[in-house]
Design a protein around this motif. Structure first.
Motif, PDB file in Angstrom:
ATOM      1  N   LEU A   1     -79.842 -96.434 -15.598  1.00 27.42           N
ATOM      2  CA  LEU A   1     -81.164 -95.887 -15.911  1.00 27.42           C
ATOM      3  C   LEU A   1     -81.086 -94.902 -17.079  1.00 27.42           C
ATOM      4  CD1 LEU A   1     -82.412 -95.249 -12.265  1.00 27.42           C
ATOM      5  CD2 LEU A   1     -83.360 -96.946 -13.852  1.00 27.42           C
ATOM      6  N   ASP A   2     -80.066 -94.044 -17.062  1.00 29.25           N
ATOM      7  CA  ASP A   2     -79.943 -93.031 -18.113  1.00 29.25           C
ATOM      8  C   ASP A   2     -79.562 -93.633 -19.459  1.00 29.25           C
ATOM      9  OD1 ASP A   2     -80.623 -90.931 -16.443  1.00 29.25           O
ATOM     10  OD2 ASP A   2     -78.548 -90.471 -15.896  1.00 29.25           O
ATOM     11  N   ALA A   3     -78.958 -94.823 -19.450  1.00 30.01           N
ATOM     12  CA  ALA A   3     -78.511 -95.444 -20.696  1.00 30.01           C
ATOM     13  C   ALA A   3     -79.619 -96.221 -21.401  1.00 30.01           C
ATOM     14  CB  ALA A   3     -77.331 -96.381 -20.425  1.00 30.01           C
ATOM     15  N   GLN A   4     -80.743 -96.458 -20.717  1.00 28.97           N
ATOM     16  CA  GLN A   4     -81.810 -97.265 -21.310  1.00 28.97           C
ATOM     17  C   GLN A   4     -82.705 -96.427 -22.210  1.00 28.97           C
ATOM     18  OE1 GLN A   4     -81.412-100.562 -20.719  1.00 28.97           O
ATOM     19  NE2 GLN A   4     -79.682 -99.754 -19.520  1.00 28.97           N
ATOM     20  N   ASP A   5     -83.362 -97.097 -23.138  1.00 27.55           N
ATOM     21  CA  ASP A   5     -84.366 -96.434 -23.965  1.00 27.55           C
ATOM     22  C   ASP A   5     -85.479 -95.925 -23.048  1.00 27.55           C
ATOM     23  OD1 ASP A   5     -86.984 -96.385 -25.541  1.00 27.55           O
ATOM     24  OD2 ASP A   5     -85.524 -96.693 -27.153  1.00 27.55           O
ATOM     25  N   PRO A   6     -85.945 -94.700 -23.235  1.00 25.92           N
ATOM     26  CA  PRO A   6     -87.009 -94.175 -22.372  1.00 25.92           C
ATOM     27  C   PRO A   6     -88.245 -95.057 -22.323  1.00 25.92           C
ATOM     28  CG  PRO A   6     -86.042 -92.397 -23.663  1.00 25.92           C
ATOM     29  CD  PRO A   6     -85.451 -93.677 -24.183  1.00 25.92           C
ATOM     30  N   ASP A   7     -88.566 -95.733 -23.436  1.00 30.54           N
ATOM     31  CA  ASP A   7     -89.720 -96.629 -23.431  1.00 30.54           C
ATOM     32  C   ASP A   7     -89.501 -97.817 -22.506  1.00 30.54           C
ATOM     33  OD1 ASP A   7     -91.166 -95.075 -25.164  1.00 30.54           O
ATOM     34  OD2 ASP A   7     -90.638 -96.234 -26.956  1.00 30.54           O
ATOM     35  N   VAL A   8     -88.254 -98.263 -22.400  1.00 30.65           N
ATOM     36  CA  VAL A   8     -87.935 -99.367 -21.496  1.00 30.65           C
ATOM     37  C   VAL A   8     -88.169 -98.935 -20.046  1.00 30.65           C
ATOM     38  CG1 VAL A   8     -86.069-100.802 -20.586  1.00 30.65           C
ATOM     39  CG2 VAL A   8     -86.306-100.475 -23.055  1.00 30.65           C
ATOM     40  N   ILE A   9     -87.659 -97.749 -19.700  1.00 35.56           N
ATOM     41  CA  ILE A   9     -87.839 -97.263 -18.337  1.00 35.56           C
ATOM     42  C   ILE A   9     -89.322 -97.051 -18.034  1.00 35.56           C
ATOM     43  CG2 ILE A   9     -87.338 -95.383 -16.745  1.00 35.56           C
ATOM     44  CD1 ILE A   9     -84.975 -97.239 -17.350  1.00 35.56           C
ATOM     45  N   ALA A  10     -90.048 -96.474 -18.981  1.00 30.72           N
ATOM     46  CA  ALA A  10     -91.480 -96.249 -18.763  1.00 30.72           C
ATOM     47  C   ALA A  10     -92.209 -97.581 -18.567  1.00 30.72           C
ATOM     48  CB  ALA A  10     -92.078 -95.481 -19.941  1.00 30.72           C
ATOM     49  N   GLY A  11     -91.803 -98.580 -19.333  1.00 30.29           N
ATOM     50  CA  GLY A  11     -92.418 -99.895 -19.184  1.00 30.29           C
ATOM     51  C   GLY A  11     -92.129-100.510 -17.825  1.00 30.29           C
ATOM     52  N   LEU A  12     -90.891-100.388 -17.368  1.00 31.26           N
ATOM     53  CA  LEU A  12     -90.534-100.926 -16.060  1.00 31.26           C
ATOM     54  C   LEU A  12     -91.277-100.184 -14.954  1.00 31.26           C
ATOM     55  CD1 LEU A  12     -86.668-101.344 -16.538  1.00 31.26           C
ATOM     56  CD2 LEU A  12     -88.379-103.173 -16.426  1.00 31.26           C
ATOM     57  N   GLN A  13     -91.408 -98.889 -15.097  1.00 31.19           N
ATOM     58  CA  GLN A  13     -92.113 -98.097 -14.082  1.00 31.19           C
ATOM     59  C   GLN A  13     -93.579 -98.492 -13.976  1.00 31.19           C
ATOM     60  OE1 GLN A  13     -91.199 -94.259 -15.715  1.00 31.19           O
ATOM     61  NE2 GLN A  13     -89.382 -93.949 -14.446  1.00 31.19           N
ATOM     62  N   GLY A  14     -94.131 -99.042 -15.033  1.00 25.33           N
ATOM     63  CA  GLY A  14     -95.533 -99.427 -15.021  1.00 25.33           C
ATOM     64  C   GLY A  14     -95.790-100.822 -14.491  1.00 25.33           C
ATOM     65  N   LEU A  15     -94.738-101.576 -14.208  1.00 26.70           N
ATOM     66  CA  LEU A  15     -94.918-102.943 -13.738  1.00 26.70           C
ATOM     67  C   LEU A  15     -95.140-102.975 -12.234  1.00 26.70           C
ATOM     68  CD1 LEU A  15     -92.111-104.855 -15.692  1.00 26.70           C
ATOM     69  CD2 LEU A  15     -94.571-104.928 -16.131  1.00 26.70           C
ATOM     70  N   THR A  16     -96.188-103.660 -11.810  1.00 24.22           N
ATOM     71  CA  THR A  16     -96.423-103.886 -10.384  1.00 24.22           C
ATOM     72  C   THR A  16     -96.005-105.288  -9.967  1.00 24.22           C
ATOM     73  OG1 THR A  16     -98.699-104.556 -10.838  1.00 24.22           O
ATOM     74  CG2 THR A  16     -98.306-102.226 -10.306  1.00 24.22           C
ATOM     75  N   GLY A  17     -95.596-106.076 -10.915  1.00 23.57           N
ATOM     76  CA  GLY A  17     -95.113-107.427 -10.658  1.00 23.57           C
ATOM     77  C   GLY A  17     -94.405-107.918 -11.899  1.00 23.57           C
ATOM     78  N   ALA A  18     -94.093-109.201 -11.953  1.00 25.30           N
ATOM     79  CA  ALA A  18     -93.447-109.764 -13.131  1.00 25.30           C
ATOM     80  C   ALA A  18     -94.390-109.715 -14.326  1.00 25.30           C
ATOM     81  CB  ALA A  18     -93.032-111.209 -12.858  1.00 25.30           C
ATOM     82  N   PRO A  19     -93.878-109.509 -15.543  1.00 23.07           N
ATOM     83  CA  PRO A  19     -94.749-109.491 -16.724  1.00 23.07           C
ATOM     84  C   PRO A  19     -95.486-110.819 -16.882  1.00 23.07           C
ATOM     85  CG  PRO A  19     -92.551-108.687 -17.259  1.00 23.07           C
ATOM     86  CD  PRO A  19     -92.467-109.278 -15.880  1.00 23.07           C
ATOM     87  N   GLU A  20     -96.732-110.740 -17.268  1.00 22.32           N
ATOM     88  CA  GLU A  20     -97.517-111.954 -17.534  1.00 22.32           C
ATOM     89  C   GLU A  20     -96.841-112.731 -18.660  1.00 22.32           C
ATOM     90  OE1 GLU A  20    -100.358-114.509 -16.464  1.00 22.32           O
ATOM     91  OE2 GLU A  20    -100.278-112.468 -15.652  1.00 22.32           O
ATOM     92  N   GLY A  21     -96.520-113.955 -18.402  1.00 23.12           N
ATOM     93  CA  GLY A  21     -95.841-114.765 -19.404  1.00 23.12           C
ATOM     94  C   GLY A  21     -94.328-114.697 -19.312  1.00 23.12           C
ATOM     95  N   GLY A  22     -93.827-113.917 -18.401  1.00 20.77           N
ATOM     96  CA  GLY A  22     -92.384-113.859 -18.196  1.00 20.77           C
ATOM     97  C   GLY A  22     -91.717-112.731 -18.962  1.00 20.77           C
TER      98      GLY A  22
END
Length: 408
Positions: A374-395
């Motif tokens: 978690l600490d090694a990822q780009d903060p935007d990546v973590i923020a994006g994952l935290q906002g997902l309630t399911g799989a991304p539309e389109g994969g």
């Protein structure tokens, strides 16, 4: 799916008797793990330097073996499906469940987190050394281990660390409930409890009188970066205390199938709620909570045990499958070294591990290794994952961290 503490969502149990034990970056499921071995004898790291600490109960022997390299996600890359298997109050008694699970971990190449209870390394004859917050000196709701089991626990803790597993803390006396339990403790109370847990682990040579046992091969003060509170209570003030100590995570609660966020500067790696087969509610991914919802007692109807074993296994797998096919949120499982309902929950976890390991996206990790990732990822990546309630539309291939991709 409510979070209320009714029959659907019970907190982790306290001890069921004076002698009861509460068990209390990603290496792929097929990646090389620690070498196989059928012996439970202690092993010293070969050709490792050793700097004794204090009375020689512990030693700095350098980096821990068998730690994976951290991978940073690239654009369009799906995160692994992380699974954390953790144990509250790890200790070795006549049931030999600590050594058993170290063998299971080797067989399936699964790193685990063992939350060590500090007083499991303190002989009962030395109980006066423990001054629990808001309780009498020498008090403990867990009882005290006989010397032979203190000795056995020391050996298994050493073995676990050398095999690449994490040693966290489950603190000491396991006091639950509203009457002076950990939910009533202040920040200073927690700091005292943590300091004492560290003292018991780092002075066992003095308190046990053992002179022929090698030291634990790690600096305990640096090794412990997280823990889980008794009964999942008291997390608010514990996290404030842990933040002062520079810890990295806490696992003292429950959460939905979401990516971890930080609380008081610590990653909240709480246990996930998982679907409960045959019911319209979810249950915490912990043996005690599942057991309570099945039988309410630790020795329920033997005729139901095959059914309950399958239900427990399928609950873990339902949570795993939902994350794998959804937002890939890490699945955190917490259990105890107990033989409740004939040991069916031990079987259920191992069966679930066997199935999870067959999925190529599975990465079994310790709590600490998950923090590393978690600490090694780009903060935007973590923020994006935290906002997902399911799989991304389109994969995942078209998903852009920080973007506005819809979720389903």
């Amino acid at each position: 799916m409510g979070m209320g503490l009714d029959r659907r969502q019970v907190l982790a149990a306290g001890a069921v008797g004076a002698g009861a034990l509460l068990a209390g970056c990603g290496a792929s499921a097929t990646a090389a793990g620690p070498p196989s071995s059928s012996t439970a004898a202690p092993r010293r790291a070969s050709r490792r330097s050793e700097r004794l600490i204090g009375d020689g109960s512990t030693a700095d022997t350098g980096p821990q073996p068998h730690q994976p390299r951290v991978h940073q996600l690239a654009k369009g890359e799906a995160p692994p499906q992380f699974v954390v298997v953790s144990w509250d109050g790890a200790g070795e008694t006549s049931s030999k469940l600590f050594s058993h699970w170290l063998e299971v971990a080797r067989r399936h190449e699964v790193p685990m987190t063992f939350f060590l209870t500090g007083i499991y390394l303190l002989p009962g004859t030395q109980r006066h050394r423990y001054a629990p917050p808001r309780h009498a000196v020498g008090a403990s709701d867990l009882g005290w281990l006989p010397d032979r089991y203190v000795h056995a626990t020391i050996r298994q803790v050493r073995r676990a660390w050398l095999d690449g597993h994490e040693i966290g803390t489950h603190f000491n006396g396991h006091f639950c409930g509203p009457a002076k339990g950990v939910s009533t403790w202040s920040v200073d109370d927690w700091l005292s409890e943590i300091e004492q847990a560290q003292e018991f682990v780092t002075t066992w040579r003095s308190t046990t009188g053992l002179t022929d046992e090698p030291p634990l091969p790690f600096d305990y003060g640096k090794e412990v970066v997280g823990g889980r509170t008794p009964c999942l209570e008291g997390a608010d003030n514990l996290r404030k205390a842990a933040a002062q100590l520079g810890w990295r995570y806490d696992s003292s609660g429950t959460r939905l199938a979401t990516w971890p966020t930080k609380v008081e500067g610590l990653w909240d790696l709480s246990l996930q709620q998982v679907p409960f087969p045959g019911h319209d509610f979810e249950v915490t991914a912990m043996d005690y909570n599942i057991m309570f919802n099945q039988s309410e007692v630790t020795d329920g109807d033997p005729a139901m045990r095959d059914t309950w074993r399958a239900q427990a296994r399928d609950a873990y797998l339902a949570g795993f499958r939902r994350s794998l096919e959804g937002n890939r949120s890490p699945l955190v499982i917490g259990n105890h070294f107990e033989q409740w309902n004939g040991g069916i929950y031990m079987d259920a976890v191992e069966q679930a591990i066997e199935t999870m390991a067959q999925e190529p996206q599975t990465r079994f990790v310790t709590m600490r290794q998950l923090c590393d990732w978690l600490d090694a990822q780009d903060p935007d990546v973590i923020a994006g994952l935290q906002g997902l309630t399911g799989a991304p539309e389109g994969g995942w291939r078209g998903w852009e961290p920080g973007g506005t991709a819809a979720v389903r």
